[in-house]
Design a protein around this motif. Structure first.
Motif, PDB file in Angstrom:
ATOM      1  N   THR A 105       0.728  -1.028   0.017  1.00  0.00           N
ATOM      2  CA  THR A 105      -0.098   0.016   0.263  1.00  0.00           C
ATOM      3  C   THR A 105       0.802   1.139  -0.008  1.00  0.00           C
ATOM      4  N   ILE A 106       0.136   2.408  -0.343  1.00  0.00           N
ATOM      5  CA  ILE A 106       0.899   3.586  -0.398  1.00  0.00           C
ATOM      6  C   ILE A 106       1.413   4.029   1.368  1.00  0.00           C
ATOM      7  N   ALA A 107       0.660   3.594   2.144  1.00  0.00           N
ATOM      8  CA  ALA A 107       1.279   3.508   3.480  1.00  0.00           C
ATOM      9  C   ALA A 107       2.592   3.030   3.755  1.00  0.00           C
ATOM     10  N   ASP A 108       2.938   1.964   3.402  1.00  0.00           N
ATOM     11  CA  ASP A 108       4.130   1.239   3.237  1.00  0.00           C
ATOM     12  C   ASP A 108       5.365   2.110   2.711  1.00  0.00           C
ATOM     13  N   LEU A 109       4.888   3.028   1.697  1.00  0.00           N
ATOM     14  CA  LEU A 109       6.121   4.029   1.281  1.00  0.00           C
ATOM     15  C   LEU A 109       6.558   5.096   2.145  1.00  0.00           C
ATOM     16  N   LEU A 110       5.552   5.825   2.931  1.00  0.00           N
ATOM     17  CA  LEU A 110       5.610   6.951   3.434  1.00  0.00           C
ATOM     18  C   LEU A 110       6.807   6.775   4.697  1.00  0.00           C
TER      19      LEU A 110
ATOM     20  N   VAL B  57       9.573   5.213   4.527  1.00  0.00           N
ATOM     21  CA  VAL B  57      10.850   4.954   4.003  1.00  0.00           C
ATOM     22  C   VAL B  57      11.599   6.160   3.544  1.00  0.00           C
ATOM     23  N   ALA B  58      12.816   6.158   3.780  1.00  0.00           N
ATOM     24  CA  ALA B  58      13.389   7.488   3.316  1.00  0.00           C
ATOM     25  C   ALA B  58      13.691   7.468   1.815  1.00  0.00           C
TER      26      ALA B  58
ATOM     27  N   ALA C 116      14.094   5.428  -3.737  1.00  0.00           N
ATOM     28  CA  ALA C 116      14.417   5.886  -5.063  1.00  0.00           C
ATOM     29  C   ALA C 116      15.441   4.833  -5.570  1.00  0.00           C
ATOM     30  N   ARG C 117      16.251   4.180  -4.730  1.00  0.00           N
ATOM     31  CA  ARG C 117      17.077   3.209  -5.515  1.00  0.00           C
ATOM     32  C   ARG C 117      16.132   1.978  -5.628  1.00  0.00           C
ATOM     33  N   ARG C 118      15.323   1.884  -4.996  1.00  0.00           N
ATOM     34  CA  ARG C 118      14.302   0.321  -5.131  1.00  0.00           C
ATOM     35  C   ARG C 118      13.544   0.662  -6.176  1.00  0.00           C
ATOM     36  N   LEU C 119      12.628   1.657  -6.123  1.00  0.00           N
ATOM     37  CA  LEU C 119      11.664   1.972  -7.167  1.00  0.00           C
ATOM     38  C   LEU C 119      11.899   2.853  -8.373  1.00  0.00           C
TER      39      LEU C 119
ATOM     40  N   ILE D   4       9.026   8.414  -6.934  1.00  0.00           N
ATOM     41  CA  ILE D   4       9.218   9.423  -5.735  1.00  0.00           C
ATOM     42  C   ILE D   4       8.663  10.720  -6.273  1.00  0.00           C
ATOM     43  N   GLU D   5       8.524  10.946  -7.826  1.00  0.00           N
ATOM     44  CA  GLU D   5       7.815  12.017  -8.504  1.00  0.00           C
ATOM     45  C   GLU D   5       6.410  12.074  -8.297  1.00  0.00           C
ATOM     46  N   ARG D   6       5.955  10.622  -8.692  1.00  0.00           N
ATOM     47  CA  ARG D   6       4.535  10.414  -8.261  1.00  0.00           C
ATOM     48  C   ARG D   6       4.108  10.345  -6.905  1.00  0.00           C
ATOM     49  N   LEU D   7       4.591  10.040  -6.198  1.00  0.00           N
ATOM     50  CA  LEU D   7       4.140   9.881  -4.700  1.00  0.00           C
ATOM     51  C   LEU D   7       3.990  11.738  -4.305  1.00  0.00           C
ATOM     52  N   ASP D   8       5.151  12.457  -4.644  1.00  0.00           N
ATOM     53  CA  ASP D   8       5.173  13.701  -4.396  1.00  0.00           C
ATOM     54  C   ASP D   8       3.823  14.507  -5.218  1.00  0.00           C
ATOM     55  N   GLN D   9       3.365  14.137  -6.194  1.00  0.00           N
ATOM     56  CA  GLN D   9       2.402  14.785  -6.960  1.00  0.00           C
ATOM     57  C   GLN D   9       1.124  14.315  -6.275  1.00  0.00           C
ATOM     58  N   ALA D  10       0.880  13.186  -5.944  1.00  0.00           N
ATOM     59  CA  ALA D  10      -0.182  12.737  -5.293  1.00  0.00           C
ATOM     60  C   ALA D  10      -0.403  13.472  -3.894  1.00  0.00           C
ATOM     61  N   LEU D  11       0.643  13.523  -3.092  1.00  0.00           N
ATOM     62  CA  LEU D  11       0.709  14.219  -2.066  1.00  0.00           C
ATOM     63  C   LEU D  11       0.371  15.447  -1.697  1.00  0.00           C
ATOM     64  N   GLY D  12       0.685  16.353  -3.075  1.00  0.00           N
ATOM     65  CA  GLY D  12       0.763  17.766  -3.262  1.00  0.00           C
ATOM     66  C   GLY D  12       2.108  18.499  -2.885  1.00  0.00           C
TER      67      GLY D  12
END
Length: 511
Positions: A205-210, A212-213, A218-221, A226-234
């Motif tokens: 889930t997205i909660a599992d990504l929050l 994580v540093a 970024a090295r894993r995914l 990272i960009e998509r996550l930042d866009q979704a969270l604002g």
């Protein structure tokens, strides 16, 4: 960063049946009106199920299943080839319909959705909740099975519309993090390689990504995750690239070499206006507003706009107005592309010039002068006063278009200069209840009245507010010993206390 505060909406697209070969149009098949249907498309090297109606899914058909497996599972199922081109054309028509009915900013969200920017438009439809219900009812009437979501960001709305648990989801302002946390990682619009890596490392889930540093994540995914996550969270802006209404007349110029001088920009303006005049003439239209968009070589954009009092397609007049805006264009390292749009147009027919050519009348059109003056000091600074239906002096006039006829003025004697707000008078000497003042002080100076006329009684407009039910003003025209003529009034009739407090005020000055 201005895009971060916008309210965005995403609606999922329905399942459709391909059109007959003769028409080339997509035909929408409402659920329950036909037999179970599944669409087959080419994915890589094999044929897969790309869409299935609810009845087909009830039989075990799933999106992503091989076509041969689906045929073996349900032999009598109605299989038809998918038409991505027809789907894209239908989405484009829906986006164009949304621009004209719902919001000025609508974009296609391929392959199965549209995005609307509801900033400043939701209240026009009765609020976000009512708009969602009306939109869902519209989709149901058209044969759509739609899912609708509203959130602070485009990424959040996209995720909730496709992976939320309800058909209509409205995330409250600031509630994006809580709404996205239980959704799967696939809701972030990641590539298949990133989704495979997420499954490998146990991110469900997205909660599992929050927690994580960012570096290890970024090295894993990958940085795209990272960009998509930042866009979704604002945390990062994701502006909507809107679908443009093709009805708006537009002309364009692409230059071989970038330009930056005022003379070169004026020449491009002249060429664009010549093309725009021909385009407007072919459609029988005249421009009321023009918007010039200049693209710099560094990716920046410069926009200037002009407006006219009447519809026109005279290139010389429009060029004169556009040249007043050249100093507002920052060319930067150079401008390489120009677009001229006419967002506001009106019908412009031929005029009868027979009386003018024979000398029977003189053409006096102040529209050109008004346009030039408005271009210099602003359109809000140029207006004409017209009478309004009110006895109260400050409400008896209204600002109208300067080229419109003001109408017939009443035969009241009013001062040339009427103050926007009456100014108080001090140390007033007057014989009550109906005599003009004999002496008063205004702006620190004493005035001795030698002549006066009045009173002219004006009652309050009781239908506007309760405070004016019994309000009375007695107006007087007075002249001082130096020849100055003034328009003063007293609050109250001089007898009843509920009609006014008997204070004196200056409301205007005669010529």
């Amino acid at each position: 960063m201005r895009e971060l505060g916008r309210r965005s909406e995403a609606a999922e697209h329905p399942f459709k049946r391909p059109a007959p070969p003769s028409s080339g149009e997509a035909v929408i098949v409402p659920y329950g009106a036909a037999e179970p249907l599944a669409l087959i498309g080419k994915v890589g090297r094999r044929d897969e199920i790309v869409a299935a109606c609810p009845a087909a899914r009830a039989l075990g058909i799933r999106v992503g299943m091989a076509a041969t497996h689906a045929r073996a599972l349900v032999s009598d199922l109605d299989f038809r080839p998918a038409e991505p081109g027809a789907d894209a054309a239908l989405l484009d028509r829906l986006a164009l319909f949304g621009i004209r009915r719902w919001s000025p900013i609508v974009a296609v969200s391929p392959p199965d959705g549209i995005c609307l920017d509801l900033t400043g438009a939701a209240h026009l439809h009765g609020g976000e909740a009512r708009f969602c219900r009306r939109l869902q009812a519209f989709c149901r009437r058209a044969g759509f099975t739609a899912r609708i979501a509203i959130a602070d960001t485009l990424g959040a709305a996209h995720a909730l519309a496709r992976y939320g648990r309800e058909d209509i989801i409205i995330s409250p302002p600031g509630g994006v993090l809580r709404a996205l946390s239980p959704l799967p990682v696939a809701a972030l619009r990641l590539e298949e390689t990133a989704l495979g890596a997420a499954r490998k490392f146990g991110f469900e889930t997205i909660a599992d990504l929050l927690p994580v540093a960012r570096g290890p994540l970024a090295r894993r995914l990958g940085m795209a995750a990272i960009e998509r996550l930042d866009q979704a969270l604002g945390g990062k802006a994701e502006p909507i690239t809107p679908r443009e209404d093709v009805v708006v007349p537009v002309v364009e110029r692409r230059l071989l070499e970038p330009i930056g001088t005022a003379e070169a920009i004026a020449q491009v303006m002249q060429d664009l206006l010549a093309d725009m005049a021909q385009l407007l003439q072919s459609r029988g239209l005249g421009a009321r507003s023009l918007r010039l968009i200049a693209l710099r070589i560094d990716g920046g954009e410069e926009t200037v706009a002009i407006g006219t009092s009447r519809p026109t397609r005279e290139a010389a007049h429009l060029l004169r107005l556009l040249k007043l805006r050249i100093d507002r264009i920052d060319p930067g390292l150079g401008l390489e592309q120009f677009r001229l749009l006419a967002p506001h147009t009106e019908a412009l027919d031929a005029e009868n010039l027979g009386a003018i050519l024979t000398g029977e009348t003189t053409l006096r059109d102040p529209a050109r002068l008004v346009d030039v003056v408005s271009g210099r000091i602003g359109p809000a600074s140029v207006f004409r006063l017209a009478p309004a239906e009110s006895h109260v002096p400050e409400r008896a006039v209204r600002a109208v278009n300067p080229i419109e006829a003001p109408g017939t003025w009443p035969s009241w004697q009013r001062p040339v200069r009427l103050f926007a707000r009456p100014e108080p008078l001090h140390r007033v000497m007057a014989l009550m209840p109906d005599q003009p003042p004999r002496r008063f002080e205004w702006r620190g100076r004493a005035y001795k009245v030698v002549a006066g006329d009045g009173p002219e009684r004006i009652h309050g407009e009781w239908w506007r507010r309760d405070a004016e039910v019994w309000a009375v003003r007695d107006y007087y025209r007075v002249e001082d010993e130096h020849g100055g003529r003034y328009w003063v009034f007293r609050r109250g009739d001089g007898m009843e206390s509920n009609t006014g407090d008997l204070t004196w005020w200056m409301h205007g000055v005669f010529a």
